[in-house]
Design a protein around this motif. Structure first.
Motif, PDB file in Angstrom:
ATOM      1  N   LYS A   7      -7.544   1.143   8.475  1.00 49.77           N
ATOM      2  CA  LYS A   7      -5.859   1.990   7.813  1.00 49.77           C
ATOM      3  C   LYS A   7      -5.985   1.585   6.819  1.00 49.77           C
ATOM      4  CE  LYS A   7      -1.674  -0.451   9.625  1.00 49.77           C
ATOM      5  NZ  LYS A   7      -0.855  -0.459  10.881  1.00 49.77           N
ATOM      6  N   GLN A   9      -3.697   2.882   3.326  1.00 46.97           N
ATOM      7  CA  GLN A   9      -2.943   2.277   2.567  1.00 46.97           C
ATOM      8  C   GLN A   9      -2.216   3.497   1.445  1.00 46.97           C
ATOM      9  OE1 GLN A   9      -1.077  -0.275   2.978  1.00 46.97           O
ATOM     10  NE2 GLN A   9      -2.345  -1.215   5.097  1.00 46.97           N
ATOM     11  N   THR A  11       0.833   3.667  -1.135  1.00 47.77           N
ATOM     12  CA  THR A  11       2.302   3.203  -1.563  1.00 47.77           C
ATOM     13  C   THR A  11       3.525   4.054  -1.491  1.00 47.77           C
ATOM     14  OG1 THR A  11       1.832   4.472  -3.800  1.00 47.77           O
ATOM     15  CG2 THR A  11       0.530   2.291  -3.759  1.00 47.77           C
ATOM     16  N   ILE A  42       5.187   8.641   8.805  1.00 47.74           N
ATOM     17  CA  ILE A  42       4.999   7.979   7.702  1.00 47.74           C
ATOM     18  C   ILE A  42       6.148   7.983   6.518  1.00 47.74           C
ATOM     19  CG2 ILE A  42       3.750   7.029   4.823  1.00 47.74           C
ATOM     20  CD1 ILE A  42       0.795   8.024   6.699  1.00 47.74           C
TER      21      ILE A  42
END
Length: 64
Positions: A7, A9, A11, A42
């Motif tokens: 996964k 990540q 910002t 996303i």
């Protein structure tokens, strides 16, 4: 290895910056090491305008 995989990540600021810099979802996704479709997903989740949406809006404005 799990089915879900790793996964990543990112910002919101990273996503916004990449969306501004690159002219396509594919290029933006490649810059982040993900697929263009994943980048678009996303962006939609975060409410960030994708390069693809920006181009469509520009074409619409030019056509009248």
């Amino acid at each position: 290895m799990s089915k879900q995989g790793a996964k990543l990540q990112f910002t919101r600021e990273q996503i916004e910056r990449v969306a501004r810099i690159y002219s396509s979802n594919e290029d933006a996704g490649r810059a982040l090491g993900i697929a263009g479709g994943s980048f678009g997903r996303i962006c939609r989740r975060l409410g960030v305008e994708t390069p693809q949406a920006r181009r469509a809006k520009q074409r619409e404005a030019q056509s009248g």
